[in-house]
Each structure stands twice: as C-alpha cells, then as structure tokens.
Design an enzyme around this catalytic site. Structure first.
Site, PDB file in Angstrom:
ATOM      1  N   GLU A  46       0.852  -1.247   0.097  1.00  0.00           N
ATOM      2  CA  GLU A  46      -0.123   0.109   0.118  1.00  0.00           C
ATOM      3  C   GLU A  46       0.768   1.180  -0.042  1.00  0.00           C
ATOM      4  O   GLU A  46       0.425   2.384  -0.202  1.00  0.00           O
ATOM      5  CB  GLU A  46      -1.031   0.025   1.247  1.00  0.00           C
ATOM      6  CG  GLU A  46      -1.923  -0.943   1.546  1.00  0.00           C
ATOM      7  CD  GLU A  46      -2.616  -0.907   2.621  1.00  0.00           C
ATOM      8  OE1 GLU A  46      -3.623  -0.422   2.800  1.00  0.00           O
ATOM      9  OE2 GLU A  46      -2.034  -1.202   3.824  1.00  0.00           O
ATOM     10  N   ASP A 105      -4.756   3.033  -0.939  1.00  0.00           N
ATOM     11  CA  ASP A 105      -3.579   3.687  -0.123  1.00  0.00           C
ATOM     12  C   ASP A 105      -2.441   3.893  -1.173  1.00  0.00           C
ATOM     13  O   ASP A 105      -1.669   4.816  -1.089  1.00  0.00           O
ATOM     14  CB  ASP A 105      -3.136   2.926   1.139  1.00  0.00           C
ATOM     15  CG  ASP A 105      -4.315   3.446   2.088  1.00  0.00           C
ATOM     16  OD1 ASP A 105      -4.708   4.435   2.138  1.00  0.00           O
ATOM     17  OD2 ASP A 105      -4.725   2.527   2.904  1.00  0.00           O
TER      18      ASP A 105
HETATM   19  C1  PEP Z   1      -6.235  -0.360  -0.064  1.00  0.00           C
HETATM   20  O1  PEP Z   1      -5.494   0.800   0.561  1.00  0.00           O
HETATM   21  O2  PEP Z   1      -6.255  -0.345  -1.179  1.00  0.00           O
HETATM   22  C2  PEP Z   1      -6.867  -1.191   0.598  1.00  0.00           C
HETATM   23  C3  PEP Z   1      -7.407  -2.276   0.244  1.00  0.00           C
HETATM   24  O3  PEP Z   1      -7.157  -0.767   2.079  1.00  0.00           O
HETATM   25  P1  PEP Z   1      -8.151   0.273   2.907  1.00  0.00           P
HETATM   26  O4  PEP Z   1      -9.224   0.694   1.471  1.00  0.00           O
HETATM   27  O5  PEP Z   1      -9.131  -0.717   3.773  1.00  0.00           O
HETATM   28  O6  PEP Z   1      -7.219   1.173   3.197  1.00  0.00           O
HETATM   29 MG    MG Z   2      -5.253   0.578   2.641  1.00  0.00          MG
END
Ligand code: PEP
Ligand code: MG
Length: 542
Positions: A433, A457
């Site tokens: 991420e 992220d």
């Molecule tokens: C992301 O960051 O793509 C992810 C799947 O985590 P979240 O959206 O829960 O931060």
């Molecule tokens: Mg994330």
C-alpha cells in the site's frame, strides 16, 4: 424539485426518505473505554482543549463585533473554564487514575464541577453548571472529529445525508434500514464509499447540496449510476427512476448466469476472483456472486463504532464463522487497520497533524500489543476450521514483517500454553500500500507467501493525494502511470520469488484496467461483491 450532480461512488438507484445526520455527541458511550497510554491520552485531551479555546476566542471576537460585549461574554467564560487549573487537573487525575479516555474524563469532570457550582448557594454561580456541560460537549466533539452520531434506530428505511459520513456512523444502522448514502465530502476510495459498495447501497458524493435539518423527512432519489441526487422529485422523475431501477435489477440478474463460471481469458489465463468483506453478510454476498474466496477481510469493521473492544472470543467466533462459510475457499484476514478515516471509540487515537501518515494499522497494533495479540490469537483459533491466511497492512520495511510474524508466533505460544486449539495460517501475506513497499517488493517477497496490492492507499501515497479530500478529485488520475508501473513492478517481483500477487484495492474492479492487470500477470483480484460478476464477464471477453 432540486437536482444536484455529484460523483457516483456506489452503483444502484434508490428512492426514499432522507435522514440528515448532524453528529450529536453521546458522552455516555465513552464510559467504559480504557486507554493503553494515559500520558498520550492527556496530550490528546489538552490538544482538544486548546483547539476549543481557539474556537471560543474566535466566536468571542465575532460576537463582540456583531452583538456587543454582554453577548460575547459567554464565549470568554467558556474559554476560561477550559483553562482553569482545577478543571484540567481533575481530568488529568481521572485519566491517570482509571485509564479512562479523554471523552469520559471531560464528561465526569464537568459533572463534578456542575455539582460543586450547584452547591454554592448562588443562582448565578449554579447556572454556570450548564456552561461547563456545554463546553465539555465542545471538547468531546473536537476529540471525536464530530464523529459520533445518532443511534441508528429509524422507523423506516432511510437515505442518510450528511456533510461527511464516517464508516462508524454508517455501521450504526442496520443494513435493512439503509437505502442510500449521500454526503458532501468523501471520495470513491474513502471507506464509507467502500462500505456502501460492499453493502450494495447506492451512494453519491454531492459537494453542492445544501445541508440542513429540514432535509430529514423529504423524499429523495439517489442515482448511483449517474451521480445525481434529486430532492422532492416530481412524479415524472420518480417514475423514470423507477424504470431505471428495474432495468438495473434486470442487468444484475443476467450477470448472475456467470456465477459458477471461472474468469479465464480466451488464451487460457486464469485469474482468481475473490471478494472483499467487512462482516459475515459480506461473505454471503461474495459466495452468492461466485467469489472464489475472500481476498480482504477488513477486520477493523468489527471495532468501528464500538466503545468496548471486541473480546478475543467474539473475534474468534466471527472469524470461525467466516472460515466455515467459505469452506475450502481462502479467507484472507487483514489485521486491524484502524486510523486515518477509520476511528473507533474503543481505540482512542491521539490527534495527529496527518493521520493518514500517522499511527495507523500495524503501527497502532505495535503500540497496543495486547489488542494485537488478542486479534492474532483469535485468527489462529479460527484457522483450525478453515483455509485462513493472515495479511499485514501498511508495511514499509522488512523488519515490520519480521516483527509481526514474531507477534503471531508468540500468540500461538500463548494458546499452546493454555491448551487452546489453534492452527498456523495457511499463508502469511502483506499488503502493498506504500510506494516504499512496492519499490522494495523484491526484498519483502522473500519473507511472505503473497502480496495483495492496496491500490487505494498506494494511489494516495504515490500521488500525495488524500483519499478523503474531495477537493483533490481533479488532481487524482486513478489511472496514473506511476501507480500502474508500481503495480507491474510488484507483480514481477512477486513472480521472481514464486509468490502470488493480487489486488484488493478499488482499482481491481476497474474494468478499464482489467486487460492491463491480466497482462501484468496479476493472479487474483479481490473486489466488492457487487463487482465480481462484471469482472468475470470482462476477463472471459479478453
Ligand atoms: C487499499 O488501501 O487499497 C486497501 C484495500 O485498504 P483500505 O482501503 O481498507 O485502506
Ligand atoms: Mg489501505
């Protein structure tokens, strides 16, 4: 009739009655919250008091100009209360003595001061008790980032409308009570939008919509296909919306024919299509759409909106039920990813200048080792009954993975010592991420069994674009070459080291990118349940 054009962030159409959420504070809800670090909590409290004093002085200046000294005085009195040494010391002592959270300390200190003032024998002084209560509410609202809201009990299903909807506000409502979501702030990758998609609720972000309490009770159409919100529609508009709603439902029924088909291209390349889930109902939705597993179980959704931490037994029960529902199919449980826009009263966070770059996810788990250990033990307990993998979020360095794996090992030893049945996860993976993790993915690959790319992220951190901030929408190229190249790099590094790689962020369901991801050799796409069938269709066309 008034129509507002916004951004569609979750597909579908709904018609119904609006409920405006003004985020009132409920001080009682904090009474059982305890904190790990009393001094950090005091800092959080004092930060909120200082912010409140600044706000009050601003109000004082404005009132002085518009209404004169007498009217303005109240704000001066309020700000002086928040700088009163006895009041501040009373709150500090409560936090140090009972490890209560800042919200509870301010509520209780205000109550005690109001009682003392009432006992003074002077009506004038006794009346200041209501000022103390008032000012404590302001501090709590600041501490909560105005995150608390109504209780979620409604007589009929509603369309929620608010300036900004947090996941915990949304989760306060039963799914059957929610028809659609409308907010002025947010983005497609903000967690409330993700939640709306996982619940299959239409959602629109409409920055221009004027908000007021009068909206509650008005009729509304939320079109999550075009991004339009219509308040008090005329008959013709309502009838057209009804037609579109029926057509959309028909298309969904046609896609259902692909449920048991695999996502294989014409040249025979297979991509595993998994679903993202935040609770047990989502898992039913994943299997109902023919998802081959759950590639991202957002475990933090079990903590949001809760004043008490879920117990290890409760977590183990939920994970066990999830694993059982999936049978042989893989369940990837992501460890707690609290922080940034996901806050939970049971895990109070210190205010930070940049929460998205702050103590979130694994960083928070490392700071609250008991909370982390309880979650890991519950995952290990669930691994006995199913095909469970564990996944660590927000990684930037190899040491973090090693330490998280050590924590997992310790959790296993604790269960062993107590003769509690457990099994090690079938696989241990990480989310990619951060640009840092993507760039060193060749190094990280040696330590794990799989990568799952969190494109939400990864996009936010690569492009320096806060995923919560709708004003940045015009800068946010969701197909930015930098992010796509990082994804390709991660895929290459994963395969070089013989591990699989998936995408669990929202880009995974972006049909315009499917071909590129297939060419990059992405092995798995984990998407919100409502996107599984469309994605299978797209891959089968390639
Ligand atoms: C992301 O960051 O793509 C992810 C799947 O985590 P979240 O959206 O829960 O931060
Ligand atoms: Mg994330």
């Amino acid at each position: 009739m008034n129509s507002y054009k916004g951004t569609a962030v979750s597909a579908g159409i709904a018609q119904g009655t609006l409920l405006y959420l003004d985020a009132p504070v409920q001080p009682e809800s904090f009474k059982d919250v305890t904190v790990c670090d009393a001094e950090a909590e005091i800092t959080r409290l004092l930060g909120a008091c200082n912010t409140a004093v600044d706000e009050l002085m601003g109000l004082y200046d404005r009132a002085l100009q518009s209404s004169g000294e007498d009217a303005a005085d109240i704000f001066m009195v309020h700000s002086m209360m928040l700088q009163d040494d006895d009041f501040l010391e009373n709150m500090r002592e409560r936090i140090r003595g009972t490890k209560c959270c800042a919200e509870h300390a301010v509520t209780e200190a205000a109550k005690q001061f109001a009682q003392d003032l009432a006992a003074s024998g002077s009506d004038y002084i006794a009346e200041r008790g209501s000022d103390v209560a008032d000012v404590s509410k302001r501090v709590i609202q600041i501490l909560q980032g105005k995150d608390t809201s109504c209780t979620g009990n409604t007589e009929e299903p509603v369309i929620l409308i608010a300036d900004e909807l947090s996941p915990s506000q949304t989760l306060m409502f039963d799914r059957s009570q929610l028809l659609a979501l409308v907010s002025r702030k947010g983005s497609r990758t903000a967690h409330t939008a993700i939640l709306a998609r996982s619940l299959s609720i239409p959602a629109v972000i409409a920055p221009d919509i004027p908000l007021s309490q009068e909206l509650s009770g008005k009729r509304c159409i939320v079109d999550g296909l075009t991004g339009t919100v219509t308040i008090e529609p005329d008959e013709q508009t309502a009838a057209q919306a009804q037609e579109t709603q029926e057509r959309y439902a028909q298309e969904q029924r046609e896609l259902a024919a692909l449920k048991d088909k695999e996502a294989v291209t014409s040249s025979g390349q297979k991509v595993r299509i998994y679903g993202n889930a935040g609770n047990l109902e989502d898992i039913d939705a994943v299997t109902a759409s023919g998802g081959e597993g759950v590639g991202l179980f957002r475990s933090e959704f079990l903590y949001l909106g809760r004043t008490e931490l879920p117990s290890e037994d409760e977590l183990a029960q939920v994970y066990t039920n999830a694993a059982k529902k999936l049978g042989d199919r893989l369940l990837v449980i992501r460890t707690l990813d609290i922080g940034a826009d996901k806050t939970a009263p049971c895990l109070p966070l210190e205010p930070e200048q940049n929460p998205a770059l702050g103590i979130r996810a694994l960083r928070l788990c490392f700071e609250c080792p008991d909370v982390f250990a309880a979650q890991l033990r519950s995952i290990l307990r669930a691994a006995v009954v199913g095909n469970v993998a564990v996944m660590f979020p927000m990684i930037i360095a190899l040491d973090e993975i090693k330490y998280a794996k050590e924590c997992l090992k310790k959790a296993a030893e604790q269960l062993e010592a107590k003769h509690v049945p457990y099994a090690m996860p079938k696989e241990i993976g990480i989310m990619i991420e951060t640009p840092a993790a993507a760039v060193i993915s060749d190094i990280l690959a040696k330590e794990v069994d799989f990568f799952s790319i969190g494109s939400n992220d990864l996009t936010q951190y690569t492009l320096a674009i806060d995923r919560q901030n709708e004003r940045l929408e015009k800068y946010c190229d969701v197909h930015h070459e930098a992010v796509l190249r990082l994804i390709e790099l991660v895929a290459q590094n994963a395969h070089k080291h013989n591990i699989w790689v998936g995408i669990c962020g929202e880009l995974g369901s972006d049909l315009e990118l499917t071909e590129r991801f297939v060419r990059a050799g992405i092995d798995e796409l984990s998407v919100y349940p409502g996107a599984i069938l469309q994605l299978k269709k797209r891959i089968r066309e390639l």
